[in-house]
Design an enzyme around this catalytic site. Structure first.
Site, PDB file in Angstrom:
ATOM      1  N   ASN A 212       1.421  -0.983  -0.182  1.00 50.78           N
ATOM      2  CA  ASN A 212      -0.513   0.206   0.063  1.00 50.78           C
ATOM      3  C   ASN A 212       0.932   1.267   0.260  1.00 50.78           C
ATOM      4  O   ASN A 212       2.281   0.875  -0.256  1.00 50.78           O
ATOM      5  CB  ASN A 212      -0.956  -0.280   1.295  1.00 50.78           C
ATOM      6  CG  ASN A 212      -0.276  -0.101   2.615  1.00 50.78           C
ATOM      7  OD1 ASN A 212       0.212   0.781   3.014  1.00 50.78           O
ATOM      8  ND2 ASN A 212      -1.409  -0.615   3.562  1.00 50.78           N
ATOM      9  N   LYS A 291       9.252 -17.963  -8.564  1.00 46.40           N
ATOM     10  CA  LYS A 291       8.613 -16.810  -9.206  1.00 46.40           C
ATOM     11  C   LYS A 291       8.182 -17.238 -10.069  1.00 46.40           C
ATOM     12  O   LYS A 291       7.694 -18.240 -11.116  1.00 46.40           O
ATOM     13  CB  LYS A 291       9.961 -16.087 -10.262  1.00 46.40           C
ATOM     14  CG  LYS A 291       9.418 -14.716 -10.989  1.00 46.40           C
ATOM     15  CD  LYS A 291      10.744 -13.635 -11.017  1.00 46.40           C
ATOM     16  CE  LYS A 291      10.629 -12.972 -12.035  1.00 46.40           C
ATOM     17  NZ  LYS A 291      11.026 -12.681 -13.116  1.00 46.40           N
ATOM     18  N   PRO A 307      -4.611 -10.562  11.281  1.00 47.85           N
ATOM     19  CA  PRO A 307      -5.386 -10.371  12.391  1.00 47.85           C
ATOM     20  C   PRO A 307      -5.302  -8.877  12.422  1.00 47.85           C
ATOM     21  O   PRO A 307      -4.781  -7.865  11.206  1.00 47.85           O
ATOM     22  CB  PRO A 307      -4.263 -11.010  13.193  1.00 47.85           C
ATOM     23  CG  PRO A 307      -2.772 -11.440  11.949  1.00 47.85           C
ATOM     24  CD  PRO A 307      -3.377 -11.316  10.600  1.00 47.85           C
ATOM     25  N   LYS A 340     -15.144   2.734  13.583  1.00 48.45           N
ATOM     26  CA  LYS A 340     -13.897   2.214  14.214  1.00 48.45           C
ATOM     27  C   LYS A 340     -13.748   2.398  15.437  1.00 48.45           C
ATOM     28  O   LYS A 340     -13.058   1.435  16.899  1.00 48.45           O
ATOM     29  CB  LYS A 340     -12.708   2.683  13.090  1.00 48.45           C
ATOM     30  CG  LYS A 340     -12.599   2.067  11.866  1.00 48.45           C
ATOM     31  CD  LYS A 340     -11.645   2.521  10.755  1.00 48.45           C
ATOM     32  CE  LYS A 340     -11.682   2.226   9.428  1.00 48.45           C
ATOM     33  NZ  LYS A 340     -11.341   2.231   8.256  1.00 48.45           N
ATOM     34  N   LYS A 344     -13.511  -1.126  17.501  1.00 46.95           N
ATOM     35  CA  LYS A 344     -11.951  -1.899  18.378  1.00 46.95           C
ATOM     36  C   LYS A 344     -11.523  -1.108  19.841  1.00 46.95           C
ATOM     37  O   LYS A 344     -10.671  -1.769  19.994  1.00 46.95           O
ATOM     38  CB  LYS A 344     -10.850  -0.592  17.154  1.00 46.95           C
ATOM     39  CG  LYS A 344     -11.159  -1.298  14.930  1.00 46.95           C
ATOM     40  CD  LYS A 344      -9.490  -1.329  14.984  1.00 46.95           C
ATOM     41  CE  LYS A 344     -10.638  -1.576  13.221  1.00 46.95           C
ATOM     42  NZ  LYS A 344      -8.603  -1.779  12.584  1.00 46.95           N
TER      43      LYS A 344
HETATM   44  N1  CTP Z   1      -5.205  -1.730  11.629  1.00 41.33           N
HETATM   45  C1  CTP Z   1      -4.745  -2.435  13.002  1.00 41.33           C
HETATM   46  N2  CTP Z   1      -4.543  -4.463  12.080  1.00 41.33           N
HETATM   47  C2  CTP Z   1      -5.444  -4.630  11.121  1.00 41.33           C
HETATM   48  C3  CTP Z   1      -5.763  -3.465  10.570  1.00 41.33           C
HETATM   49  C4  CTP Z   1      -5.836  -1.743  10.778  1.00 41.33           C
HETATM   50  O1  CTP Z   1      -3.919  -2.627  13.280  1.00 41.33           O
HETATM   51  N3  CTP Z   1      -5.530  -5.503  10.589  1.00 41.33           N
HETATM   52  C5  CTP Z   1      -5.333  -0.302  12.351  1.00 41.33           C
HETATM   53  C6  CTP Z   1      -4.360   0.759  11.368  1.00 41.33           C
HETATM   54  O2  CTP Z   1      -3.476   0.812  12.163  1.00 41.33           O
HETATM   55  C7  CTP Z   1      -5.052   1.363  12.524  1.00 41.33           C
HETATM   56  C8  CTP Z   1      -6.950   0.838  12.702  1.00 41.33           C
HETATM   57  O3  CTP Z   1      -6.843   0.033  12.583  1.00 41.33           O
HETATM   58  O4  CTP Z   1      -5.143   2.236  13.391  1.00 41.33           O
HETATM   59  C9  CTP Z   1      -7.290   0.984  11.335  1.00 41.33           C
HETATM   60  O5  CTP Z   1      -6.953   0.975  10.051  1.00 41.33           O
HETATM   61  P1  CTP Z   1      -7.736   1.520   8.871  1.00 41.33           P
HETATM   62  O6  CTP Z   1      -6.661   0.611   7.737  1.00 41.33           O
HETATM   63  O7  CTP Z   1      -8.564   2.684   8.391  1.00 41.33           O
HETATM   64  O8  CTP Z   1      -8.934  -0.157   9.027  1.00 41.33           O
HETATM   65  P2  CTP Z   1      -9.185  -1.264   8.861  1.00 41.33           P
HETATM   66  O9  CTP Z   1      -9.801  -2.099  10.202  1.00 41.33           O
HETATM   67  O10 CTP Z   1      -8.562  -2.068   8.236  1.00 41.33           O
HETATM   68  O11 CTP Z   1     -10.617  -1.318   7.956  1.00 41.33           O
HETATM   69  P3  CTP Z   1     -11.009  -1.446   6.488  1.00 41.33           P
HETATM   70  O12 CTP Z   1     -10.244  -1.565   6.083  1.00 41.33           O
HETATM   71  O13 CTP Z   1     -12.140  -1.889   6.269  1.00 41.33           O
HETATM   72  O14 CTP Z   1     -12.075   0.378   5.839  1.00 41.33           O
END
Ligand code: CTP
Length: 401
Positions: A212, A291, A307, A340, A344
């Site tokens: 990403n 590969k 996770p 979120k 969370k």
């Molecule tokens: N995060 C995490 N572990 C994951 C996904 C996200 O610790 N597997 C944390 C990120 O570091 C951030 C928060 O959760 O602080 C939200 O992350 P984000 O990518 O915006 O959301 P997701 O929970 O992945 O939800 P979505 O992709 O559906 O928006």
């Protein structure tokens, strides 16, 4: 940085290394950040750079000799040593380290180093053999034990034409190392802060990955802010475009599973957890051992959900721990961020808009809102990532208190 350095009194000791010219940039940055800088040039430094440059940059008289203008209170060494908030010696030669380690006071700088009670930060710069010499290493060890601070030296091209350890740290890295030493905001002193930062690389085969756009800039700004406020800082960092500041414990990881493994156990020891990493939500089911070759057919990859690192941490949260996350969104910013925060079980969430040219992953600035679990919403507007870090830690520190 302005909030940290504003009106702080810094003695910038410049000694006779070729890197002395870089001290001009250090002086200039410090002045830009609002510090009051007294430049001090040793006799050898004056062979390399002139006092007029430092005087023009700092607006202060450069100290060049012990007995010159003895009556001038602006540069009288005991007075300067007493009012200083920091002695920054950059570049620091083997000679000044030796003098400081042994209490030799034979010029303005070495004398003032004995007279001051301010923190002392050395940025060594010398030939690699001089740096590695047991005498220099023993002097550094003595100074460290006595409470002096060091930044660098880095590995790189040296003025003598060789490569090795001895290159002065970069001016900005030196200033960042100085920041915690002059900061008056010490509201995280004694606290352990754990930060996740950067992106993830989920392997497809040994040469390809799903990734990403995270640059790691937000995590970096958070780490620096926590350091400046006195915290011990650990960053579990996925791949990032920027290096983390000096003084941070860095745990490098690549995948979301590695990030979970590195972060969840460490969170048990942390007073504060801030999750700024862009964690990959999915990984490739069975990455190929060799590969992959073109087959002339469309390729389907099966993905398995990763996770949720942050959710796992808050599920095990301990009493008094403050947990904050980020919600990077392209649409319905506040609504998604609130979901979120609840899901969370966070104390705070920074909702930030990504995908716009002036806000998001690679950008220096971000459109951000801070939402807390008591229903407060604060729109910060489009601000630098440093301001987001400052604002977030203001709220975190208030909760810890
Ligand atoms: N995060 C995490 N572990 C994951 C996904 C996200 O610790 N597997 C944390 C990120 O570091 C951030 C928060 O959760 O602080 C939200 O992350 P984000 O990518 O915006 O959301 P997701 O929970 O992945 O939800 P979505 O992709 O559906 O928006």
């Amino acid at each position: 940085m302005k909030r940290t350095f504003s009106t702080r009194e810094i003695v910038l000791g410049v000694t006779g290394s070729i890197a002395a010219y870089k001290a001009c940039e250090i002086a200039s940055r410090l002045v830009e950040f609002g510090a009051c800088v007294t430049p001090v040039l040793t006799r050898s430094a004056r062979e390399l750079v002139g006092p007029a440059t430092f005087e023009a940059i700092t607006g202060r008289r450069a100290v060049t000799a012990m007995f010159e203008r003895l009556q001038d209170p602006e540069i009288e060494h005991i007075a300067v040593a007493q009012r200083a908030n920091l002695f920054l010696i950059a570049p620091a030669t083997a000679n000044i380290l030796a003098k400081a380690a042994h209490g030799i006071a034979d010029d303005w700088l070495s004398t003032s180093l004995l007279a001051t009670r301010a923190p002392v930060l050395f940025a060594p710069a010398m030939n690699a053999n001089m740096y590695a010499h047991p005498a220099t290493q023993a002097n550094i060890e003595t100074l460290r034990r006595r409470g002096c601070w060091f930044v660098g030296p880095d590995v790189g091209r040296l003025a003598c034409g060789t490569e090795g350890v001895g290159r002065m740290a970069e001016p900005l890295a030196i200033i960042e190392a100085a920041a915690p030493l002059v900061s008056t905001r010490r509201d995280l002193a004694g606290k352990r802060v754990l930060i996740t930062s950067g992106g993830c690389r989920e392997p497809i085969d040994p040469v390809r990955f799903l990734g990403n756009r995270s640059s790691g800039k937000m995590g970096r700004a958070l780490a620096l802010e926590a350091l400046v406020r006195g915290a011990g800082v650990t960053v579990v960092s996925g791949p990032a475009a920027v290096a983390l500041p000096h003084g941070v414990e860095v745990v490098p990881v690549e995948t979301a599973s590695e990030m979970a493994e590195a972060t969840v156990p460490r969170a048990a020891e942390a007073d504060v957890v801030v999750a700024a990493a862009a964690v990959a939500d999915y990984r490739v089911d069975k990455p190929a051992a060799e590969k992959r070759k073109r087959s002339g057919q469309p390729l389907t990859l099966n993905l398995t959900e990763n996770p949720d690192v942050l959710a796992a941490i808050s599920a095990n949260r301990h009493q008094g721990q403050v947990i904050a996350g980020f919600a990077a969104e392209t649409a319905d910013l506040l609504e998604n961020a609130r979901v979120k925060l609840d899901k969370k079980k966070l104390d705070l969430v920074v909702a930030n808009k990504v995908g716009a040219p002036d806000s998001g992953f690679d950008s220096h600035n971000v459109a951000a809102c801070i939402i807390d679990n008591m229903g407060n919403v604060e729109d910060l507007g489009i601000v630098s990532k440093e301001i987001v870090a400052e604002q977030l830690f203001d709220r975190i520190a208030a909760r810890l208190a």
